[in-house]
Scaffold this motif. Structure first.
Motif, PDB file in Angstrom:
ATOM      1  N   LEU A 164      -2.647 -11.772  -3.154  1.00  0.00           N
ATOM      2  CA  LEU A 164      -3.983 -11.433  -2.657  1.00  0.00           C
ATOM      3  C   LEU A 164      -4.024  -9.936  -2.353  1.00  0.00           C
ATOM      4  CD1 LEU A 164      -6.732 -12.479  -1.484  1.00  0.00           C
ATOM      5  CD2 LEU A 164      -5.525 -12.823   0.680  1.00  0.00           C
ATOM      6  N   ALA A 165      -5.001  -9.250  -2.931  1.00  0.00           N
ATOM      7  CA  ALA A 165      -5.138  -7.808  -2.672  1.00  0.00           C
ATOM      8  C   ALA A 165      -5.651  -7.582  -1.255  1.00  0.00           C
ATOM      9  CB  ALA A 165      -6.093  -7.181  -3.681  1.00  0.00           C
ATOM     10  N   ILE A 166      -5.287  -6.440  -0.671  1.00  0.00           N
ATOM     11  CA  ILE A 166      -5.827  -6.066   0.642  1.00  0.00           C
ATOM     12  C   ILE A 166      -6.593  -4.745   0.508  1.00  0.00           C
ATOM     13  CG2 ILE A 166      -4.051  -7.289   1.940  1.00  0.00           C
ATOM     14  CD1 ILE A 166      -2.771  -4.529   2.520  1.00  0.00           C
ATOM     15  N   ARG A 167      -7.305  -4.406   1.590  1.00  0.00           N
ATOM     16  CA  ARG A 167      -8.146  -3.205   1.580  1.00  0.00           C
ATOM     17  C   ARG A 167      -7.572  -2.197   2.569  1.00  0.00           C
ATOM     18  NH1 ARG A 167     -14.260  -4.211   3.310  1.00  0.00           N
ATOM     19  NH2 ARG A 167     -13.266  -4.358   5.344  1.00  0.00           N
ATOM     20  N   GLY A 168      -7.608  -0.940   2.198  1.00  0.00           N
ATOM     21  CA  GLY A 168      -7.279   0.109   3.165  1.00  0.00           C
ATOM     22  C   GLY A 168      -5.883   0.672   3.035  1.00  0.00           C
ATOM     23  N   ALA A 169      -4.941  -0.114   2.531  1.00  0.00           N
ATOM     24  CA  ALA A 169      -3.585   0.407   2.326  1.00  0.00           C
ATOM     25  C   ALA A 169      -3.308   0.417   0.830  1.00  0.00           C
ATOM     26  CB  ALA A 169      -2.559  -0.468   3.028  1.00  0.00           C
ATOM     27  N   GLY A 170      -2.857   1.539   0.310  1.00  0.00           N
ATOM     28  CA  GLY A 170      -2.561   1.598  -1.115  1.00  0.00           C
ATOM     29  C   GLY A 170      -1.837   2.878  -1.469  1.00  0.00           C
ATOM     30  N   ASP A 171      -1.381   2.953  -2.719  1.00  0.00           N
ATOM     31  CA  ASP A 171      -0.687   4.145  -3.216  1.00  0.00           C
ATOM     32  C   ASP A 171      -1.566   4.876  -4.226  1.00  0.00           C
ATOM     33  OD1 ASP A 171       1.465   3.289  -1.755  1.00  0.00           O
ATOM     34  OD2 ASP A 171       2.767   2.894  -3.486  1.00  0.00           O
ATOM     35  N   HIS A 172      -1.389   6.190  -4.310  1.00  0.00           N
ATOM     36  CA  HIS A 172      -2.019   6.995  -5.356  1.00  0.00           C
ATOM     37  C   HIS A 172      -0.934   7.522  -6.294  1.00  0.00           C
ATOM     38  CE1 HIS A 172      -5.346   7.280  -2.413  1.00  0.00           C
ATOM     39  NE2 HIS A 172      -6.102   7.374  -3.498  1.00  0.00           N
ATOM     40  N   VAL A 173      -1.263   7.580  -7.563  1.00  0.00           N
ATOM     41  CA  VAL A 173      -0.396   8.270  -8.524  1.00  0.00           C
ATOM     42  C   VAL A 173      -1.272   9.197  -9.356  1.00  0.00           C
ATOM     43  CG1 VAL A 173       1.088   8.032 -10.562  1.00  0.00           C
ATOM     44  CG2 VAL A 173       1.397   6.483  -8.628  1.00  0.00           C
ATOM     45  N   GLU A 174      -0.812  10.442  -9.512  1.00  0.00           N
ATOM     46  CA  GLU A 174      -1.467  11.391 -10.408  1.00  0.00           C
ATOM     47  C   GLU A 174      -0.557  11.590 -11.616  1.00  0.00           C
ATOM     48  OE1 GLU A 174      -2.094  14.753  -7.907  1.00  0.00           O
ATOM     49  OE2 GLU A 174      -3.561  13.662  -6.696  1.00  0.00           O
ATOM     50  N   ALA A 175      -1.180  11.710 -12.786  1.00  0.00           N
ATOM     51  CA  ALA A 175      -0.401  11.844 -14.015  1.00  0.00           C
ATOM     52  C   ALA A 175      -1.042  12.872 -14.933  1.00  0.00           C
ATOM     53  CB  ALA A 175      -0.332  10.489 -14.739  1.00  0.00           C
TER      54      ALA A 175
END
Ligand code: HSE
Length: 318
Positions: free
Chosen positions: A27-38
């Motif tokens: 189940l996905a959650i909201r507010g916590a996550g990672d960013h990746v730039e490429a």
């Protein structure tokens, strides 16, 4: 995307297992996550120029060695499968705490494949990115399970048993429910936790857990909250892992007392999640946090709708 332009992607954290579906429900959650730039580079090969902690400084616990980071392993899997020429440079920005049971390694792997996909001449559909994100996740957690990668990529609630991979089923989410996830400042390694699980299960427990899994999925399709509540349980894995989380039994009891439909470990823990009616979410969060607070354990909470979004490309230029 022209050469040397940066693409930035976001992928959310997630609740693994969702109590009832070990390795097969997320189940996905909201507010916590990672960013990746490429971005593309002229030289072939893949490099990570930095792995940043939430405060923007270099991450103390994660390697920028491309052979040892879930983001680069996932990105390399996609890049080589598509026979893309040249190389890639990545910047990883961690938002999901490590060893939290919140799908941290999966979020990096997913954000990386979503960003790198945008660099391809013909980007793939999201679902086709799953096997590449899984390659990164397998490195970190020591198993081929998609219960963090699939919801982080697609959002919402996903049924993703290893038997069916790469096929996954996005489940309808019952209306009016929220997830509450509390992360205590403890650490559990998923790979180590998996290594200690019992090899055998009594047939009675297996029958009960199968019944719960079937009932839970039916409850989602029928929008049946009462059925969902009676099926939201883990009779096999949770008892083996609960002792790794201080006061788990008290946190669970407090959540249920405050109106939660069920409560269990998120993934291998130490995070604990509950599902509850939206109108109870604040009370459930307070009840769960107050148990950790009373033990002097710092903690953070995220409350999310069940149908929150998965990974996205945020911009194509910086
Ligand atoms: N489903 C796996 C486990 C990973 O419980 O070990 C959870 O994030």
């Amino acid at each position: 995307v022209s050469s040397s332009e940066w693409v930035r992607a976001f992928a959310p954290g997630s609740i693994g297992n969702v109590a009832v579906g070990f390795d097969m429900l997320g189940l996905a959650i909201r507010g916590a996550g990672d960013h990746v730039e490429a971005r593309r580079t002229e030289n072939s090969g893949l490099t990570i120029s930095s792995v940043k902690a939430p405060d923007g400084g270099a991450h103390a616990d994660l390697s920028a060695d491309p052979d040892k980071n879930t983001a680069s392993i996932a990105a390399a899997s996609l890049w080589s499968a598509e026979d893309a020429t040249g190389g890639i440079e990545l910047v990883v920005e961690k938002g999901v705490p490590l060893f939290s049971g919140m799908g941290s390694s999966a979020a990096s792997a997913v954000a990386a494949v979503v960003a790198v996909n945008e660099l391809l001449e013909k980007p793939l559909p999201m679902l086709d990115l799953l096997p590449h994100a899984l390659a990164g996740e397998a490195f970190a957690s020591g198993g081929m399970h998609a219960d963090n990668v699939a919801p982080s990529l697609l959002g919402g609630l996903v049924y993703c048993p290893p038997l069916l991979l790469p096929q996954v089923l996005e489940l309808p989410t019952p209306i009016g429910l929220s997830s509450v996830l509390v992360h205590p400042e403890l650490r559990v390694s998923t790979a180590e936790s998996r290594g200690t699980l019992a090899d055998h299960v009594h047939v009675d427990r297996w029958l009960e857990q199968q019944a719960a899994m079937g009932g839970f999925i039916a409850a989602c399709y029928r929008n049946d909250t009462a059925l969902l509540a009676s099926c939201l349980k883990d009779l096999i894995i949770e008892p083996q892992r609960a002792s790794a989380v201080t006061s788990f039994a008290e946190v669970k009891a407090a959540a249920i007392d405050a109106g939660a439909l069920g409560c269990s470990l998120s993934g291998s823990g130490p995070s604990v999640f509950a599902l509850c009616p939206d109108y109870n979410a604040a009370a459930v969060a307070t009840a769960m946090q107050s148990v950790f607070n009373s033990q002097g354990i710092d903690n953070q909470v995220w409350t999310s709708p069940l149908d929150c979004s998965g990974a996205v490309v945020e911009s194509e230029t910086l």
